[in-house]
Design an enzyme around this catalytic site. Structure first.
Site, PDB file in Angstrom:
ATOM      1  N   ARG A  62       0.824  -1.215   0.000  1.00 28.39           N
ATOM      2  CA  ARG A  62       0.000   0.000   0.000  1.00 28.39           C
ATOM      3  C   ARG A  62       0.856   1.263   0.000  1.00 28.39           C
ATOM      4  O   ARG A  62       0.381   2.336  -0.351  1.00 28.39           O
ATOM      5  CB  ARG A  62      -0.955  -0.014   1.202  1.00 28.39           C
ATOM      6  N   TYR A 116     -15.319  21.806 -11.500  1.00 27.44           N
ATOM      7  CA  TYR A 116     -15.684  20.499 -12.078  1.00 27.44           C
ATOM      8  C   TYR A 116     -16.873  19.949 -11.276  1.00 27.44           C
ATOM      9  O   TYR A 116     -16.861  19.975 -10.042  1.00 27.44           O
ATOM     10  CB  TYR A 116     -14.441  19.614 -11.913  1.00 27.44           C
ATOM     11  N   ASP A 188      -7.297  22.712  -8.668  1.00 23.40           N
ATOM     12  CA  ASP A 188      -7.415  21.648  -9.655  1.00 23.40           C
ATOM     13  C   ASP A 188      -6.642  22.137 -10.874  1.00 23.40           C
ATOM     14  O   ASP A 188      -7.111  22.991 -11.624  1.00 23.40           O
ATOM     15  CB  ASP A 188      -8.892  21.398  -9.971  1.00 23.40           C
ATOM     16  N   LYS A 213      -5.933  12.573 -17.582  1.00 16.99           N
ATOM     17  CA  LYS A 213      -5.989  13.458 -18.748  1.00 16.99           C
ATOM     18  C   LYS A 213      -4.625  13.528 -19.443  1.00 16.99           C
ATOM     19  O   LYS A 213      -4.282  12.638 -20.188  1.00 16.99           O
ATOM     20  CB  LYS A 213      -6.491  14.834 -18.309  1.00 16.99           C
TER      21      LYS A 213
HETATM   22  C1  LIG Z   1     -11.534  14.667 -15.240  1.00 17.17           C
HETATM   23  C2  LIG Z   1     -11.343  15.727 -14.248  1.00 17.17           C
HETATM   24  C3  LIG Z   1     -11.191  15.430 -12.907  1.00 17.17           C
HETATM   25  C4  LIG Z   1     -11.366  14.049 -12.364  1.00 17.17           C
HETATM   26  O1  LIG Z   1     -10.443  13.150 -12.818  1.00 17.17           O
HETATM   27  P1  LIG Z   1     -10.744  11.579 -12.892  1.00 17.17           P
HETATM   28  O2  LIG Z   1      -9.375  11.038 -13.069  1.00 17.17           O
HETATM   29  O3  LIG Z   1     -11.652  11.399 -14.053  1.00 17.17           O
HETATM   30  O4  LIG Z   1     -11.382  11.178 -11.598  1.00 17.17           O
HETATM   31  C5  LIG Z   1     -10.951  16.461 -12.037  1.00 17.17           C
HETATM   32  N1  LIG Z   1     -10.876  17.726 -12.467  1.00 17.17           N
HETATM   33  C6  LIG Z   1     -11.016  18.052 -13.741  1.00 17.17           C
HETATM   34  C7  LIG Z   1     -10.920  19.489 -14.142  1.00 17.17           C
HETATM   35  C8  LIG Z   1     -11.260  17.070 -14.684  1.00 17.17           C
HETATM   36  O5  LIG Z   1     -11.450  17.400 -15.950  1.00 17.17           O
END
Ligand SMILES: *Cc1c(COP(=O)(O)O)cnc(C)c1O
Length: 402
Positions: A62, A116, A188, A213
């Protein structure tokens, strides 16, 4: 062995990051170390391992293996002023894990109104249940921001540009106010990554990315990260251990592979996005292009001041359309897939209408024509720009047919 140096250029750093010889051995990219149990030589070593529980040392699955450590190390090196990085099984887990690390019952959280949607839902659902109150704020109102704080405000969640509506906020100013008011600022930073927006250098305490992403880049893995300077890193790490967050070494290896080409992919998608966005701006069907990369678009000045790179994500709003005509446009597209996410090599299109979820700011904005409200978000991939434009052109033709 790859030598990492802060003064190197972006792509040189991307090539070298995380490749420590003691983890990687003689191969180029860190290999996949699978394992849950790590064996100790004797009980004294076991006792010592448990006591120190250090980063970058075997303890138990972990706590990761050299594959995950290499990814953490790479992401930390790429985020200037970060001390460490915690990995999470998704971007959403990185958001919830980071917020859980800094908040407790009775605290107030400020969240940007362009956040988001799952961030909003986490705040108004889970966190409310845990006794944490959330207030949404207008990300563009720097002057009014200070008035949002009360003595229970402990954290501020930023997102710039907003991943649907693309507002760019003055992050250094907002983060400085948060710090002055004694609140932790989290951002974010999925859109620009630490390469395009060094968030900690700009004053944020915790820089969060969905690695799903741009870092993954190939639409085949889910992961998130949070990087911070020492004090906040300790909190993040401890909370992630308590919550049991761990990512698989296979996914970490894929993320490391994606990382090496991330700069090239970001450059290419940024360039194509700029061209497609400027083509869209001249179309009669389009009322607004929401693309801070483009001169004349909202947010461009702040973007030029604070960002060193962009990505392929932007939105546009149709002129006086309705849901059906927008659907005809999107359904006719051949090269753009219809789906969530972005940052992959393939282009995607997504309809959006944030009106029902906003609470602090109106949608559409007050200075727009009320009928211009149906949005399409494009995630530009690695295809050739002229093919994407041709695809959108035939999409608009389909939109006009009834
Ligand atoms: C996709 C996304 C997330 C979440 O990511 P996941 O890996 O899909 O959980 C968070 N913030 C933004 C701006 C995103 O586009």
């Amino acid at each position: 062995m790859a030598n990492f140096d802060d003064k190197q250029g972006r792509d040189t750093r991307l090539v070298a990051a995380g490749r420590r010889e003691e983890w990687t051995g003689a191969v180029v990219n860190p290999p996949v170390w699978r394992g849950s149990t790590h064996l100790y030589r004797d009980t004294a070593a076991l006792r010592q391992g448990t006591k120190t529980n250090e980063d970058g040392r075997f303890f138990y699955g972990r706590r990761g293996s050299p594959t995950q450590w290499a990814l953490c190390d790479a992401l930390t090196k790429l985020e200037p002023d970060a001390y460490g990085t915690v990995l999470y099984p998704s971007g959403v887990a990185a958001l919830s894990g980071s917020l859980m690390a800094v908040l407790k019952p009775g605290d107030v959280l400020l969240v940007t109104d362009n956040a988001y949607e799952p961030t909003r839902l986490m705040a108004t659902g889970l966190f409310r249940k845990l006794g944490i109150e959330t207030r949404f704020f207008d990300p563009l109102d720097v002057d009014g921001f200070r008035d949002q704080f009360c003595d229970r405000t402990k954290a501020v969640m930023l997102e710039s540009p907003g991943s649907l509506t693309m507002e760019v906020c003055d992050v250094p100013a907002l983060a400085a106010i948060a710090r002055e008011m004694g609140a932790t600022s989290l951002i974010d930073n999925t859109y620009a990554t630490s390469l395009g927006f060094p968030a900690i250098k700009h004053g944020c305490d915790i820089s969060i990315m969905s690695l799903t992403k741009h870092v993954g880049g190939h639409s085949d893995l889910m992961m998130g990260s949070a990087s911070a300077a020492n004090r906040h890193y300790r909190l993040l790490r401890q909370t992630a251990q308590t919550l049991g967050h761990v990512v698989s070494p296979d996914d970490a290896a894929l993320a490391l592979r994606g990382l090496r080409t991330m700069g090239l992919r970001l450059d290419r998608t940024t360039q194509t996005a700029r061209e497609v966005a400027s083509w869209l701006a001249a179309r009669p069907e389009v009322a607004h292009v929401l693309c801070p990369l483009l001169e004349g678009c909202a947010g461009h000045e702040l973007w030029s001041r604070d960002f060193t790179g962009g990505c392929g994500l932007f939105s546009f709003v149709l002129k006086g359309a309705d849901e059906e005509s927008r659907a005809r446009l999107i359904d006719a597209l051949q090269l753009f897939g219809i789906g969530y996410s972005w940052g992959g090599f393939e282009s995607l299109a997504l309809p959006f209408d944030p009106a029902p979820i906003r609470t602090a700011t109106p949608w559409p904005p007050g200075n727009w024509q009320a009928e211009d409200r149906y949005g399409v978000r494009l995630a530009i991939g690695l295809e050739d720009e002229q093919d994407l434009v041709r695809d959108l052109e035939q999409g608009f033709a389909a939109m006009e047919q009834t």
